[in-house]
Design a protein around this motif. Structure first.
Motif, PDB file in Angstrom:
ATOM      1  N   GLY A  73      46.361  61.776  55.847  1.00 64.03           N
ATOM      2  CA  GLY A  73      46.507  62.923  54.955  1.00 64.03           C
ATOM      3  C   GLY A  73      46.341  62.523  53.503  1.00 64.03           C
ATOM      4  O   GLY A  73      45.685  63.222  52.725  1.00 64.03           O
ATOM      5  N   GLY A  74      46.909  61.365  53.132  1.00 64.12           N
ATOM      6  CA  GLY A  74      46.763  60.872  51.762  1.00 64.12           C
ATOM      7  C   GLY A  74      45.316  60.561  51.422  1.00 64.12           C
ATOM      8  O   GLY A  74      44.833  60.876  50.334  1.00 64.12           O
ATOM      9  N   ILE A  75      44.606  59.955  52.378  1.00 61.44           N
ATOM     10  CA  ILE A  75      43.180  59.646  52.177  1.00 61.44           C
ATOM     11  C   ILE A  75      42.386  60.935  51.979  1.00 61.44           C
ATOM     12  O   ILE A  75      41.549  61.031  51.074  1.00 61.44           O
ATOM     13  N   LEU A  76      42.655  61.939  52.805  1.00 59.88           N
ATOM     14  CA  LEU A  76      41.941  63.221  52.701  1.00 59.88           C
ATOM     15  C   LEU A  76      42.265  63.946  51.400  1.00 59.88           C
ATOM     16  O   LEU A  76      41.382  64.537  50.767  1.00 59.88           O
ATOM     17  N   ILE A  77      43.538  63.902  50.991  1.00 59.98           N
ATOM     18  CA  ILE A  77      43.931  64.552  49.728  1.00 59.98           C
ATOM     19  C   ILE A  77      43.160  63.957  48.565  1.00 59.98           C
ATOM     20  O   ILE A  77      42.642  64.669  47.695  1.00 59.98           O
ATOM     21  N   PHE A  78      43.055  62.618  48.532  1.00 58.22           N
ATOM     22  CA  PHE A  78      42.344  61.976  47.423  1.00 58.22           C
ATOM     23  C   PHE A  78      40.839  62.157  47.539  1.00 58.22           C
ATOM     24  O   PHE A  78      40.136  62.193  46.524  1.00 58.22           O
ATOM     25  N   PHE A  79      40.327  62.278  48.769  1.00 56.92           N
ATOM     26  CA  PHE A  79      38.913  62.597  48.958  1.00 56.92           C
ATOM     27  C   PHE A  79      38.605  63.979  48.361  1.00 56.92           C
ATOM     28  O   PHE A  79      37.626  64.151  47.628  1.00 56.92           O
ATOM     29  N   ILE A  80      39.461  64.959  48.665  1.00 53.40           N
ATOM     30  CA  ILE A  80      39.280  66.316  48.131  1.00 53.40           C
ATOM     31  C   ILE A  80      39.429  66.315  46.613  1.00 53.40           C
ATOM     32  O   ILE A  80      38.639  66.948  45.893  1.00 53.40           O
ATOM     33  N   LEU A  81      40.431  65.563  46.124  1.00 55.17           N
ATOM     34  CA  LEU A  81      40.642  65.481  44.679  1.00 55.17           C
ATOM     35  C   LEU A  81      39.417  64.913  43.976  1.00 55.17           C
ATOM     36  O   LEU A  81      38.974  65.435  42.943  1.00 55.17           O
TER      37      LEU A  81
ATOM     38  N   LEU B 228      55.691  58.559  50.195  1.00 52.66           N
ATOM     39  CA  LEU B 228      55.223  57.169  50.166  1.00 52.66           C
ATOM     40  C   LEU B 228      53.944  56.940  50.968  1.00 52.66           C
ATOM     41  O   LEU B 228      52.975  56.391  50.430  1.00 52.66           O
ATOM     42  N   PRO B 229      53.880  57.328  52.261  1.00 48.68           N
ATOM     43  CA  PRO B 229      52.631  57.091  53.002  1.00 48.68           C
ATOM     44  C   PRO B 229      51.464  57.925  52.489  1.00 48.68           C
ATOM     45  O   PRO B 229      50.309  57.499  52.580  1.00 48.68           O
ATOM     46  N   LEU B 230      51.740  59.116  51.935  1.00 51.87           N
ATOM     47  CA  LEU B 230      50.665  59.906  51.329  1.00 51.87           C
ATOM     48  C   LEU B 230      50.079  59.162  50.132  1.00 51.87           C
ATOM     49  O   LEU B 230      48.858  59.101  49.951  1.00 51.87           O
ATOM     50  N   THR B 231      50.969  58.576  49.323  1.00 49.73           N
ATOM     51  CA  THR B 231      50.526  57.774  48.182  1.00 49.73           C
ATOM     52  C   THR B 231      49.758  56.544  48.658  1.00 49.73           C
ATOM     53  O   THR B 231      48.733  56.168  48.075  1.00 49.73           O
ATOM     54  N   ALA B 232      50.241  55.907  49.730  1.00 46.64           N
ATOM     55  CA  ALA B 232      49.568  54.727  50.281  1.00 46.64           C
ATOM     56  C   ALA B 232      48.149  55.080  50.705  1.00 46.64           C
ATOM     57  O   ALA B 232      47.203  54.311  50.462  1.00 46.64           O
ATOM     58  N   GLY B 233      47.977  56.247  51.354  1.00 46.47           N
ATOM     59  CA  GLY B 233      46.640  56.691  51.743  1.00 46.47           C
ATOM     60  C   GLY B 233      45.738  56.854  50.532  1.00 46.47           C
ATOM     61  O   GLY B 233      44.556  56.480  50.560  1.00 46.47           O
ATOM     62  N   GLY B 234      46.308  57.386  49.444  1.00 43.19           N
ATOM     63  CA  GLY B 234      45.543  57.531  48.203  1.00 43.19           C
ATOM     64  C   GLY B 234      45.124  56.187  47.637  1.00 43.19           C
ATOM     65  O   GLY B 234      43.989  56.009  47.178  1.00 43.19           O
ATOM     66  N   PHE B 235      46.033  55.211  47.676  1.00 40.84           N
ATOM     67  CA  PHE B 235      45.719  53.875  47.167  1.00 40.84           C
ATOM     68  C   PHE B 235      44.627  53.203  48.005  1.00 40.84           C
ATOM     69  O   PHE B 235      43.754  52.519  47.474  1.00 40.84           O
ATOM     70  N   ILE B 236      44.693  53.378  49.333  1.00 40.49           N
ATOM     71  CA  ILE B 236      43.656  52.824  50.211  1.00 40.49           C
ATOM     72  C   ILE B 236      42.305  53.436  49.860  1.00 40.49           C
ATOM     73  O   ILE B 236      41.288  52.728  49.755  1.00 40.49           O
ATOM     74  N   TYR B 237      42.292  54.755  49.664  1.00 39.94           N
ATOM     75  CA  TYR B 237      41.040  55.448  49.333  1.00 39.94           C
ATOM     76  C   TYR B 237      40.471  54.937  48.006  1.00 39.94           C
ATOM     77  O   TYR B 237      39.279  54.626  47.907  1.00 39.94           O
ATOM     78  N   ILE B 238      41.315  54.841  46.986  1.00 37.37           N
ATOM     79  CA  ILE B 238      40.857  54.395  45.666  1.00 37.37           C
ATOM     80  C   ILE B 238      40.304  52.969  45.744  1.00 37.37           C
ATOM     81  O   ILE B 238      39.230  52.669  45.211  1.00 37.37           O
ATOM     82  N   ALA B 239      41.040  52.078  46.427  1.00 35.64           N
ATOM     83  CA  ALA B 239      40.627  50.675  46.499  1.00 35.64           C
ATOM     84  C   ALA B 239      39.314  50.503  47.254  1.00 35.64           C
ATOM     85  O   ALA B 239      38.398  49.810  46.784  1.00 35.64           O
ATOM     86  N   LEU B 240      39.203  51.164  48.419  1.00 32.52           N
ATOM     87  CA  LEU B 240      38.043  50.937  49.282  1.00 32.52           C
ATOM     88  C   LEU B 240      36.851  51.829  48.954  1.00 32.52           C
ATOM     89  O   LEU B 240      35.700  51.410  49.114  1.00 32.52           O
ATOM     90  N   SER B 241      37.102  53.044  48.488  1.00 31.17           N
ATOM     91  CA  SER B 241      36.009  53.983  48.240  1.00 31.17           C
ATOM     92  C   SER B 241      35.478  53.909  46.814  1.00 31.17           C
ATOM     93  O   SER B 241      34.285  54.110  46.585  1.00 31.17           O
TER      94      SER B 241
END
Length: 248
Positions: free
Chosen positions: A74-82, A198-211
């Motif tokens: 969910g965190g990854i998808l939120i940051f993808f949409i953002l 916390l895990p939503l934020t973690a998903g965002g951090f993974i997205y930022i780092a890798l994408s």
């Protein structure tokens, strides 16, 4: 007194965002050359934070790997949409002479949420005892230093001036104060809310780092620079891992 200790602590944590100012003593050419090293450190710090701190801590508290996995996605998808939204805005502003890359806004949003959670955690710790509150504050400060230096490098790389990078980084850090105030008002309810964030934020951090960040590093194809980048990423992860001993 608990309110006073909490607010002083989160203000100190927020001021850590100015640690990037140490890079301003570097000459402009040297700063430009070191930006990719700072971005590499940011990659390591973000991934280290996620896999060494956030996920184990969330699992320990929630104990539901399936839920945590869905929250990460969910965190990854939120940051993808953002990022999609920011790119749309970016393209509608192409007439501007200089428009910072959306990655800068991404890192500010991600760090803002992370700092908000830090504020929740610091306040919740003080509600338990002053001693635990102080220990948690020290751990958060040590945790923030490598990440804020990396964030500053990302903002510079995204096109922000030194002054704007420092100022926006500080504004993002001030969300810790908001988190602390909410925690003090709501009390025990806050802890559960933070565990879901916390895990939503973690998903965002993974997205930022890798994408976003790693593809930027691939733009420099020199073998020597690649080796330096790998070493910097490892140092970023190691710094986060070393904090486990201090937090213990």
């Amino acid at each position: 007194m608990i309110t006073f200790y909490t607010l002083v602590s989160v203000l100190i944590v927020s001021l850590i965002s100015f640690v990037g100012v140490v890079t301003l003593v570097l000459k402009k050419d040297l700063l430009r050359k070191s930006v990719f090293v700072l971005v590499s450190l940011a990659v390591g710090a973000l991934l280290g934070d996620v896999f060494v701190h956030i996920i184990p801590e969330t699992y320990e508290e929630l104990g539901n790997p399936t839920l945590i996995s869905f929250l990460l996605i969910g965190g990854i998808l939120i940051f993808f949409i953002l990022e999609k939204i920011l790119h749309w805005h970016h393209h509608t502003s192409e007439h501007a002479e200089e428009h910072p890359h959306p990655i800068g806004k991404m890192i500010l949003v991600g760090d803002g949420v992370h700092n908000f959670i830090d504020g929740l955690i610091v306040a919740a710790s003080y509600l338990v005892s002053v001693e635990i509150g102080i220990a948690t504050t020290i751990a958060v400060i040590l945790h923030e230093i490598p990440q804020e230096i990396g964030n500053f490098g990302v903002l510079i790389h995204a096109g922000y001036s030194n002054a704007k990078a420092l100022w926006y980084n500080f504004l993002s850090a001030l969300t810790a104060v908001a988190g602390a105030i909410i925690a003090l008002v709501l009390g025990g309810v806050t802890e559960r809310f933070a565990l879901w964030l916390l895990p939503l934020t973690a998903g965002g951090f993974i997205y930022i780092a890798l994408s976003d960040l790693i593809p930027e590093l691939h733009k420099d194809k020199r073998i020597g620079q690649g080796v330096i980048q790998v070493i910097a990423i490892v140092i970023g992860v190691a710094a986060m891992a070393a904090l486990l001993a201090l937090e213990g």
